[in-house]
Design an enzyme around this catalytic site. Structure first.
Site, PDB file in Angstrom:
ATOM      1  N   ASN A 110     -57.287  62.201   2.453  1.00 55.97           N
ATOM      2  CA  ASN A 110     -56.167  62.667   3.261  1.00 55.97           C
ATOM      3  C   ASN A 110     -56.676  63.775   4.169  1.00 55.97           C
ATOM      4  O   ASN A 110     -57.219  64.767   3.698  1.00 55.97           O
ATOM      5  CB  ASN A 110     -55.042  63.194   2.355  1.00 55.97           C
ATOM      6  CG  ASN A 110     -53.969  63.952   3.116  1.00 55.97           C
ATOM      7  OD1 ASN A 110     -53.413  64.908   2.621  1.00 55.97           O
ATOM      8  ND2 ASN A 110     -53.663  63.518   4.319  1.00 55.97           N
ATOM      9  N   CYS A 129     -51.822  60.098   5.494  1.00 58.43           N
ATOM     10  CA  CYS A 129     -51.947  59.444   4.205  1.00 58.43           C
ATOM     11  C   CYS A 129     -51.603  60.338   3.027  1.00 58.43           C
ATOM     12  O   CYS A 129     -51.422  61.540   3.156  1.00 58.43           O
ATOM     13  CB  CYS A 129     -53.362  58.890   3.999  1.00 58.43           C
ATOM     14  SG  CYS A 129     -54.638  60.104   4.142  1.00 58.43           S
TER      15      CYS A 129
END
Length: 492
Positions: free
Chosen positions: A123, A14
């Site tokens: 992330n 991500c």
């Protein structure tokens, strides 16, 4: 990953982005549009889902949220962006590692606590997620997903410090969470009127700060942005300021940003920024540790030429992943660079392979050979990595069918031999071709005349050679996928 997909396409799970407008509020800055531009710039970090959460700030307790499966451009049309009103917001684009590709796992995660709404986008991958999950469940908290990001959200709400006066002390809660898990995360956290940018103490996952410049007054800023990468800053009128430091908690308000605290690493261990961000994951126009990613890839090619030069007529690359390194190799070797492959950008991963013959020729749908540059030539072909070894062989065959006299493969990174477990979806050790065959065996297997990789020391040299202030700061990079040396022992 199926055989028709790109063998070299390792998957990052991500990218995160946040934006807050400067005082006064309500702002004239279209914050949702800025975040959407930021997510578009981070699309390479994840293509499964995307989401934005917005706050109007001050006394508002409700967030405006839009999430969905698919690409950013498919989720956020003009109508959707108009509905995302607010003075600050965070966004996320995702590829799954620790949880499945389902809408329930889309981020940002939003929870409503006794003290108002909280949104989190993450992330990375928590190296001790199992232990943390058991702790949260033991406190009677239910979890609706297997996502590390939901786990972070609940951990922030579940574990208040001993003393809180007049509402939650979010910086203290964030520090407490960081004590519970040291790897691996870059996080943006939003409450009603501020955003926190948080990076794990090892700095394993990237996060940087940008100044959103005023379009009418060059001496004034319109706000601040925080992002996994700086590559989208120019396109939205922002200027790169600096990285978030390893272990740093940065608070963004309408007045500006400041460091809340910086958490150290246990036992004075070195930093461990993911070295493969330089090799593969980041966009070449991003800035990490004060240097452009493109420049590091160029230097990788220079070192690769010094380590494994071979006589040839041209240097080329597998587009576009190996191009910067190929230019570096050409510069060092004085062998001219020429394109030999054309990449068809309009072939998706859903292309149907109806029989074994077309599966074996699957690379032909993605690449075409530029025959005039290939026929009768000795070619050095540069790629950034070899994962399973199922794509490079058909590329070599394509070049030989186009008349190549010799094909020498040079890889601008060391062999991948280990899984990541910190946010990168690398195949199992058994699937990695470097664990199955020697370099000589692999060269024969893929049909190359010769094959050579960049050494681990060579990659480190390329990364550190022109890093600003490298003598004044503690420099360290995670090479776990190359060496098996992890920043901390993994727990489950």
């Amino acid at each position: 990953m199926s055989v028709e997909e790109d063998d070299r396409q390792l998957r990052h799970e991500c990218g995160v982005f946040g934006c807050i407008a400067s005082d006064p509020w309500p702002t004239d800055v279209d914050v949702a549009q800025v975040i959407c531009l930021g997510l578009l710039a981070l699309q390479h970090r994840g293509q499964e889902s995307a989401g934005i959460a917005m706050s109007e700030g001050d006394n508002h307790t409700h967030f405006n949220v839009k999430k969905g499966m698919g690409l950013v451009s498919n989720i956020f049309n003009e109508e959707a962006i108009k509905k995302l009103k607010g003075n600050l917001g965070i966004g996320h684009t995702r590829y799954s590692t620790s949880a499945g590709s389902e809408e329930v796992n889309c981020q940002p995660f939003v929870v409503h606590s006794a003290h108002g709404a909280l949104a989190v986008a993450h992330n990375g991958e928590l190296f001790n997620a199992g232990k943390l999950r058991r702790m949260v469940l033991a406190r009677g908290v239910g979890l609706s997903t297997h996502s590390d990001s939901e786990l972070i959200t609940q951990a922030l709400c579940l574990n208040p410090p001993d003393i809180e006066i007049d509402g939650p002390d979010w910086p203290a809660r964030i520090r407490h969470f960081m004590e519970l898990t040291k790897l691996s995360y870059s996080i943006v956290i939003m409450e009603k009127d501020r955003i926190f940018g948080v990076r794990d103490p090892y700095g394993n996952r990237p996060l940087c700060i940008g100044k959103l410049m005023s379009l009418t007054d060059s001496n004034k800023e319109d706000g601040w942005v925080v992002s996994s990468e700086s590559c989208g800053f120019l396109s939205m009128g922002a200027k790169y300021v600096r990285d978030v430091y390893p272990g740093e908690i940065v608070e963004f308000t309408k007045e500006g940003f400041h460091t809340v605290s910086i958490m150290g690493r246990p036992y004075n261990r070195p930093q461990a920024f993911c070295i493969f961000e330089y090799v593969y994951f980041a966009r070449p126009d991003s800035i990490y540790e004060g240097q452009m990613v493109y420049s590091v890839r160029l230097r990788s090619g220079i070192v690769l030429a010094r380590e494994s030069l071979v006589e040839a007529d041209i240097v080329s690359s597998v587009p576009e992943s190996g191009t910067a390194a190929a230019h570096g190799f050409s510069m060092k070797s004085n062998i001219p660079f020429a394109e030999v492959l054309y990449k068809n950008r309009y072939v998706g991963r859903t292309f149907i392979q109806p029989n074994a013959r077309l599966r074996r020729l699957g690379v032909a749908k993605k690449f075409g050979a530029i025959v005039e540059n290939v026929a009768g030539k000795r070619i050095i072909l540069i790629d950034d990595s070899i994962v399973r070894g199922t794509t490079i062989g058909p590329i070599i065959k394509l070049l030989r069918d186009a008349g190549a006299k010799e094909v020498h493969i040079r890889v601008a990174s060391p062999p991948l031999k280990f899984t990541c477990n910190m946010g990168i979806n690398i195949p199992t050790k058994a699937e990695l071709i470097a664990n199955k065959l020697t370099i000589e065996q692999l060269a024969k297997h893929i049909g190359a005349d010769t094959l050579a990789y960049l050494s681990v020391d060579g990659l480190k040299e390329a990364v550190k050679e022109k890093m600003p202030n490298k003598s004044a700061i503690e420099v360290g990079h995670c090479t776990a996928c190359l060496t098996g040396e992890y920043p901390e022992e993994l727990t489950f």
